[in-house]
Design an enzyme around this catalytic site. Structure first.
Site, PDB file in Angstrom:
ATOM      1  N   HIS A 159      62.239  75.270  29.161  1.00  0.00           N
ATOM      2  CA  HIS A 159      61.658  74.090  28.884  1.00  0.00           C
ATOM      3  C   HIS A 159      62.740  73.343  29.669  1.00  0.00           C
ATOM      4  O   HIS A 159      63.343  74.181  30.800  1.00  0.00           O
ATOM      5  CB  HIS A 159      63.517  73.779  27.346  1.00  0.00           C
ATOM      6  CG  HIS A 159      63.385  74.803  26.384  1.00  0.00           C
ATOM      7  ND1 HIS A 159      63.842  75.713  25.650  1.00  0.00           N
ATOM      8  CD2 HIS A 159      61.902  75.214  25.579  1.00  0.00           C
ATOM      9  CE1 HIS A 159      62.881  76.113  24.466  1.00  0.00           C
ATOM     10  NE2 HIS A 159      61.630  75.975  24.770  1.00  0.00           N
ATOM     11  N   SER A 199      65.386  78.936  28.485  1.00  0.00           N
ATOM     12  CA  SER A 199      65.958  77.788  28.275  1.00  0.00           C
ATOM     13  C   SER A 199      66.926  77.099  29.377  1.00  0.00           C
ATOM     14  O   SER A 199      66.774  77.067  30.504  1.00  0.00           O
ATOM     15  CB  SER A 199      65.922  77.159  26.768  1.00  0.00           C
ATOM     16  OG  SER A 199      66.227  75.633  26.772  1.00  0.00           O
ATOM     17  N   ASP A 243      64.694  79.187  19.845  1.00  0.00           N
ATOM     18  CA  ASP A 243      62.987  78.804  20.435  1.00  0.00           C
ATOM     19  C   ASP A 243      62.962  80.139  20.521  1.00  0.00           C
ATOM     20  O   ASP A 243      64.035  80.778  21.293  1.00  0.00           O
ATOM     21  CB  ASP A 243      62.708  77.704  21.001  1.00  0.00           C
ATOM     22  CG  ASP A 243      61.048  77.896  21.520  1.00  0.00           C
ATOM     23  OD1 ASP A 243      60.505  78.601  20.551  1.00  0.00           O
ATOM     24  OD2 ASP A 243      60.784  77.214  22.785  1.00  0.00           O
TER      25      ASP A 243
END
Ligand SMILES: C[S@@+](CC[C@H](N)C(=O)[O-])C[C@H]1O[C@@H](n2cnc3c(N)ncnc32)[C@H](O)[C@@H]1O
Lengths: 277, 194
Positions: B44, B17, B138
């Site tokens: 992400h 991310s 995540d």
């Protein structure tokens, strides 16, 4: 030979049970995402395994609506991917304008976000008066919500931005009243929309459409089912009619795709057959 | 039990991310150009529709061709497949990609958990999974699924990661077979995926 995973066997039995007992056929759904959703349903109902869920679904008919609702993915937005709607308004509507009466089918309408998007676009293009929109889904709960046209106010900002990016000529807030944390869409937008239950797996042709919008629905289907549904769209479209799919969808592996030619590759707009003169 | 270095992996999955673009650039630059397995990436991003640019930026330093993971297309050896923004990316049993717009998982879509869990089912012990830099949690569940299927789990050394939270969360929740920096991770991938 490796033996199949027990969870995968349970998933197949669940699919078979839904089909035999309730007539819903999910055998044409891609397994990886379907499995996630079925496991989610099992956990939400305190079942240890998919097998337990299967037993419940077999013996408790009352469970079926919530199971269908759980397997459906009514996730959507108004004007999602604004450039697609801009392409529709700029390049497709001028052609539709040449028909005295316009039929549009939106398949997989979820809670209605996209069908109201279409109604607004058509209104602004001056075409709505002579248009009939059929908005269909197999999830009755989502259809009922679509019919209401009420959405959480938290969406207002993102949807308004989408609308502007799509080239909207007014302000999206002109089309709703914000009250009690909700947006209620203008009743008048519904006047030419018919909401109906239609299952793409089982049901057939019901109209002659100039435009079919089916975004992010076929992504859940195997190649075989995708091909069959494309066949259904082909038989539902007038010659030269338009089909709009989701932004990342590919029909390269479907035989029926040969009947469609690319109209706007980036916006995933296709046209049926040869373009009429 | 054979040691990790003697084992062979059949696919690599990477999740990241915040700081992901930089970390991926370093990692992909150090991979062998004849890598024998596919590399699949979830990173992400904040904005929709910047997919082409993201792929282009990654390709600038990568030793391998970088492409967006295409719906229904097979994951190919020697390629880096990047999940498009706004969709979950899943691997099917036949090694092809599928996309979904199911709700966000832990506030994100694409979700590292979703990719890792589906890849773990397909590749089992052959999966090499790594959690890199990121500022959320995540990937922790996904890495646990990889370990349950006896895949090889790597976490980027939190001390090296631009954002240590995602590696830390994964370590805490799933543990790892190796906690290493990006350069050692590249060497490990090169070794296991000849
Ligand atoms: C992810 S939503 C797509 C919503 C909208 N078209 C969009 O792209 O934003 C998918 C919808 O397809 C519907 N659907 C799935 N399978 C279907 C089927 N067999 N027949 C009719 N609708 C189906 C689901 O109920 C859900 O509302």
């Amino acid at each position: 030979m490796a033996r199949p995973d027990p969870d995968d066997v349970e998933l197949e039995l669940f699919i078979r049970a839904l089909q035999l007992r309730h007539g819903y056929d999910f055998s044409g759904y891609a397994r990886a995402s379907l499995k996630r959703r079925v496991q989610g349903l099992a956990i939400a109902r305190q079942c240890q395994t998919i097998g337990e869920l299967t037993t419940r679904v077999l013996h408790d008919d009352g469970l079926l609506p919530s199971v269908i609702a759980g397997l459906s993915v009514p996730v959507s937005e108004m004007f999602r991917n604004p450039f697609v709607f801009k392409a529709l308004a700029d390049d497709v509507f001028p052609v539709l304008a040449s028909y005295p009466h316009i039929n549009i089918w939106q398949a997989g309408c979820a809670r209605g976000e996209e069908v109201y998007t279409l109604a607004i676009l058509l209104e602004e293009a001056g075409l709505y008066e002579r248009t009939q929109i059929y908005a269909t889904d197999f999830n009755d709960a989502a259809l009922a919500q679509a019919q209401e046209g009420i959405f959480p106010v938290a969406e207002a900002r993102a949807w308004s931005e989408n609308y502007r990016a799509a080239g909207g000529s007014a302000s999206l807030s002109d089309y709703w009243h914000a009250r009690y944390e909700h947006l209620k869409l203008d009743e008048r937008l519904k006047r030419n929309i018919t909401f109906a239950n239609h299952n793409l797996v089982a049901d057939g042709v019901f109209c002659e459409a100039h435009l079919i919008l089916c975004r992010n629905v076929l992504i859940y289907f195997t190649n075989e089912l995708q091909d069959r549904v494309l066949g259904l769209f082909r038989h539902s479209l007038v010659r030269g009619g338009y089909l709009v799919l989701g932004n990342k969808e590919s029909i390269a592996f479907a035989a029926s795709a040969a009947e469609f030619c690319e109209f706007d590759a980036r916006a995933r707009i296709y046209r049926l057959g040869a373009v009429p003169a | 039990m054979p040691g990790p270095a003697s084992m062979v992996s059949t696919a690599v999955v990477l999740g990241c991310s915040t700081g992901g673009l930089r970390a991926l650039s370093t990692l992909l630059a150090a991979l062998r150009p004849d890598l024998a397995v596919p590399v699949i990436v979830v990173c992400h991003r904040s904005q929709d529709d910047d997919d082409a640019l993201f792929v282009e930026l990654l390709a600038r330093h990568s030793a391998l061709p970088v492409v967006e993971a295409g719906e229904r297309e097979p994951a190919r050896p020697g390629r880096v497949h990047v999940a498009p923004s706004g969709y979950h990316l899943l691997l099917e049993a036949d090694g092809r990609f599928m996309l979904s717009v199911d709700p966000r998982v832990r506030h994100v879509r694409p979700s590292v958990d979703v990719l890792f869990e589906s890849a773990a089912e397909v590749h089992g012990a052959g999966l090499l999974a790594a959690i890199l830099t990121g500022a959320n949690d995540d990937g922790a569940d996904g890495l646990l699924a990889v370990r349950r299927h006896r895949g090889y789990a790597v976490v980027q050394d939190p001390a090296e990661a631009e954002a240590p939270q995602m590696p830390q969360a994964a370590l805490k929740h799933a543990g790892a077979d190796a906690v290493i920096g990006l350069i050692r991770l590249a060497a490990l991938i090169n070794e296991r995926c000849r």
